[in-house]
Scaffold this active site. Structure first.
Site, PDB file in Angstrom:
ATOM      1  N   ASP A   1     -40.301  -7.603 -10.890  1.00 21.37           N
ATOM      2  CA  ASP A   1     -38.864  -7.748 -10.650  1.00 21.37           C
ATOM      3  C   ASP A   1     -38.650  -9.081  -9.919  1.00 21.37           C
ATOM      4  O   ASP A   1     -39.566  -9.666  -9.359  1.00 21.37           O
ATOM      5  CB  ASP A   1     -38.316  -6.550  -9.847  1.00 21.37           C
TER       6      ASP A   1
HETATM    7  C1  GLC Z   1     -32.785  -7.740 -10.261  1.00 27.24           C
HETATM    8  C2  GLC Z   1     -32.959  -6.272 -10.502  1.00 27.24           C
HETATM    9  C3  GLC Z   1     -33.527  -5.952 -11.846  1.00 27.24           C
HETATM   10  C4  GLC Z   1     -33.002  -6.950 -12.854  1.00 27.24           C
HETATM   11  C5  GLC Z   1     -33.625  -8.296 -12.500  1.00 27.24           C
HETATM   12  C6  GLC Z   1     -33.136  -9.421 -13.428  1.00 27.24           C
HETATM   13  O1  GLC Z   1     -33.204  -8.064  -8.958  1.00 27.24           O
HETATM   14  O2  GLC Z   1     -33.693  -5.536  -9.539  1.00 27.24           O
HETATM   15  O3  GLC Z   1     -33.148  -4.613 -12.166  1.00 27.24           O
HETATM   16  O4  GLC Z   1     -33.376  -6.576 -14.162  1.00 27.24           O
HETATM   17  O5  GLC Z   1     -33.386  -8.659 -11.163  1.00 27.24           O
HETATM   18  O6  GLC Z   1     -31.777  -9.597 -13.281  1.00 27.24           O
END
Ligand code: GLC
Length: 749
Positions: free
Chosen positions: A292
């Site tokens: 993430d």
């Molecule tokens: C964010 C979220 C994740 C998302 C990613 C890209 O921090 O936690 O769910 O898909 O970044 O946007």
């Protein structure tokens, strides 16, 4: 927004130089065997830097995380084959332009373009928690399919969805993004969403790769505070939080995303247990794991890694294949490999997993097969999509109260539409709509105005804001109510009060909205309250005193139309709560899966030396599975095929459901079970199956459930999934607190 900023990032320097990419042709997808051979051949040609390049993912200008401190010249990195994927770039024009740059690299490996297509791309569907309230797996799958069609037509290959985190703490803002508190319902929905996004087999140009996230147990963050630690027993992890991920993997989810939390002290991004032992080991998962946003580098502030380099070392060893926006692999992995601190075999495995998806998508044969300007224009304006969004929104609405059958609205002469969300548009889209056009959303006011007959007058007053303590608008709102036959009051949260990094310590209706309700109620007019929010809220005064209460979640592009359909009875609401609604924040974490304890409350009020609060009942305000209808249903003729089962046998449980009212309606028949005595204390109820049926007035249908050994099983103290001999209570009901029929089944030794 994004396309112009992305253009500023890339187009200015590029338009004259971009190659004239091949037009999107119908590329024949390669076979699995040929893919592995082609990966082998490619891996042999790749330098270490090019291999590590595939493990890097960077964001376009529209960021969905903390501002990146990346220093590299992204364009150069792309040209040099040092980027495997981009997120937050959307649209054929921009994705084609950037893909053309990637194809200038030595080995011409195409980029993957990804985006958070959580509940719609251009056409906005209800937030996932709202869709879960429909309990309609076909509608949920169709919603994901429409989102995939639109995104795939716009150059997107991969969505960061479905979010399959079980959430039992409505202080945590991301409950809006999941399917609620229950493992069985959540697992069914995870499967429906993966199949909706990907189709039965990846590679169609109306499908995108799914991503099961956030692996794992992110929804159990301590104190409901986002990004916080998670501490739980292995048994809870396996019984409650992992099954939706296993359902997603079994449905063929192309990718997983790990999570920001630690699990019992170890950051998920650095967890060999989660990513290698369970996912890639026991589950033999062949897709790839993306970290993430920045979670690899965040192992340093977690105090789990000394440096970004050590974080990269731990993340790779733990099975994190692609680095989203940490820039950790890009800046440190080559040195780690050269020093023998990172295993090149693990790098090769990660690269193989990523290349495999690029081949399966057909991108090596035609890097532009998702980038057809004509198709984008046609698909994004398909009127069928708004019809699908309206259908999904109607099915997500939950009727919580309907005193004296106030609803459906008769042909009233004057309707007062009041409240801070009455004319709201952007709010109806909820969180996680990355750059959709939210000006095309139908507000509740406009939906009602469109639906009301010419003999009905719609009057409007805002009354107050969602937040803040100004009561300046009350007087006008009261006057508007007095001049009407009925009040429809729209209150709740704004779209940005739930979602990522939106934890709240107080989940009561914000501001002075409940006071506004009381002022309107005091006029003596019937007050119908429509609540819109991204989470369960606490609104006890409204719940006790309103003439009717609808929960609309954030219903998306056709939200106002769908709510008008329900308010007028053009659609009889059949939604059921996927999450428990507490009476007080002090009851949290709360779910229907309570334990009897050694001192259960057996008589209301008898709480002396019992497992109870002295200042509130144990029961929630609204229970999991609760939802009323404009009609009624009778449960009858319970039949269990046999009173006992030998190991391995199955039984059937059936009953008849009759629509005893005057309106056609849908009922979600829920099957709950309790293992009365076992080697570990079992919950009072566990949802084991459900069926949603539509019945005309007077119609009777027989509903049959199969009781398999699997439905009797649980994880014992040795973490073995097995059923233990003994007695089981079987329950059929309309809600977890509305059991209509019961039976007992014995599993023989
Ligand atoms: C964010 C979220 C994740 C998302 C990613 C890209 O921090 O936690 O769910 O898909 O970044 O946007």
């Amino acid at each position: 927004m994004l396309s112009s900023t992305t253009k500023s990032l890339f187009l200015a320097a590029l338009l004259l130089t971009a190659g004239s990419p091949a037009t999107a042709q119908k590329a024949k997808l390669p076979t699995a065997a040929s893919i592995e051979q082609r990966i082998d051949a490619l891996l042999q040609q790749m330098t270490l830097e090019e291999k590590i390049g595939q493990l890097n993912q960077y964001s376009g200008r529209e960021v969905t995380g903390p501002a990146s401190n990346r220093k590299n010249d992204l364009l150069n990195s792309i040209r040099n084959g040092q980027v495997g994927s981009m997120l937050n770039v959307k649209g054929v024009a921009d994705t084609r332009t950037i893909q053309a740059e990637a194809l200038k690299s030595r080995l011409k490996i195409p980029l993957l373009f990804s985006l958070d297509v959580i509940h719609g791309y251009q056409t906005v569907f209800p937030i996932p928690l709202g869709e879960a309230a429909s309990w309609d797996l076909a509608a949920i799958r169709e919603s994901a399919h429409v989102a995939a069609r639109e995104a795939a037509a716009s150059g997107i290959h991969w969505t960061f969805a479905p979010m399959v985190d079980i959430g039992r703490d409505p202080r945590w803002g991301r409950v809006m993004e999941g399917a609620g508190e229950d493992t069985y319902l959540g697992s069914q929905i995870a499967r429906a969403r993966v199949l909706g996004f990907q189709g039965e087999k990846l590679g169609g140009t109306d499908a995108i790769m799914a991503c099961a996230k956030h692996f794992a147990a992110y929804g159990a963050a301590l104190a409901g505070r986002d990004y916080n630690a998670v501490d739980m027993s292995e048994q809870q992890l396996w019984e409650v939080y992992l099954p939706p991920f296993k359902a997603a993997a079994d449905a063929g989810a192309a990718t997983f995303m790990n999570s920001f939390n630690t699990l019992n002290g170890v950051p998920a991004t650095g967890s060999n247990y989660l990513q290698r032992d369970i996912l890639k080991g026991q589950w033999n998962y062949q897709g790839f794991v993306v970290s993430d946003w920045g979670s690899i580098a965040e192992m340093v502030p977690w105090g789990y890694a000394q440096s970004k380099s050590e974080a990269a070392q731990k993340a790779l060893a733990a099975g994190s294949d692609m680095d989203m926006e940490s820039d950790a692999y890009h800046t440190t992995l080559a040195q780690l490999v050269k020093e023998g601190k990172a295993d090149i075999k693990l790098v090769d495995d990660a690269v193989r997993r990523i290349l495999r998806k690029k081949f399966e998508l057909g991108l090596f044969d035609d890097p532009y097969r998702f980038s057809d300007l004509k198709r984008e224009k046609k698909v994004l304006n398909d009127p069928q999509h708004r019809l699908a969004a309206r259908d999904a929104a109607r099915k997500s609405v939950v009727l919580l109260e309907n005193r004296n059958n106030t609803l459906p609205l008769a042909q009233q002469r004057t309707i007062a539409v009041i409240g801070p969300l009455a004319k709201a548009k952007r709010d109806l889209a909820g969180s996680w709509i990355v750059l959709a056009d939210t000006t095309q959303i139908t507000s509740l006011h406009d939906g009602l105005a469109k639906r009301a007959g010419k003999n009905t007058q719609i009057r409007y007053a805002k009354g107050c804001e969602v937040q803040g303590d100004s009561r300046a608008g009350f007087a006008q709102a009261v006057e508007t109510a007095k001049a009407a036959d009925v009040v429809v009051l729209a209150v709740g949260e704004t779209w940005d009060m739930s979602g990522e990094a939106k934890s709240r310590t107080d989940i009561r209706l914000p501001g002075v909205q409940e006071e506004l309700f009381q002022a309107l109620k005091a006029t003596g007019k019937p007050v119908v309250v429509v609540l819109m929010a991204g989470r369960p809220l606490i609104f006890n005064t409204i719940a006790d005193q309103a003439d009717a209460v609808l929960y609309g979640w954030f219903p998306g592009s056709e939200g106002g139309t769908a709510l008008a359909d329900v308010l007028y009875g053009d659609y009889n609401p059949g939604g059921k709560l996927p999450s428990t609604f507490p009476r007080a924040v002090g009851q949290i974490p709360i779910s229907y899966q309570q334990y009897n304890t050694g001192r259960p409350v057996t008589k209301p009020g008898d709480i002396r030396y019992k497992s109870a609060y002295i200042d509130a009942p144990n029961t929630p305000r609204y229970a999991f599975g609760h939802g009323l209808s404009y009609t009624t249903f009778k449960y009858d003729n319970l039949k269990l095929s046999q009173p006992s089962l030998a190991a391995g046998q199955t039984a059937t449980l059936q009953c008849t459901i009759t629509n005893t009212g005057k309106a056609t309606g849908e009922e979600v028949v829920q099957l709950y079970l309790r293992d009365l005595v076992a080697s570990v204390a079992r919950p009072l109820k566990e949802l084991k199956d459900f069926q949603k049926i539509m019945l005309k007035p007077g119609e009777t249908r027989t509903v049959t459930f199969t009781i398999t050994p699997d439905k009797l099983a649980f994880y014992n103290r040795q973490l073995q999934w097995q059923a233990e001999p003994g007695d089981f209570q079987l329950m059929l009901g309309s809600a977890s607190d509305d059991i209509r029929l019961e039976s007992k089944l014995t599993l023989l030794p």
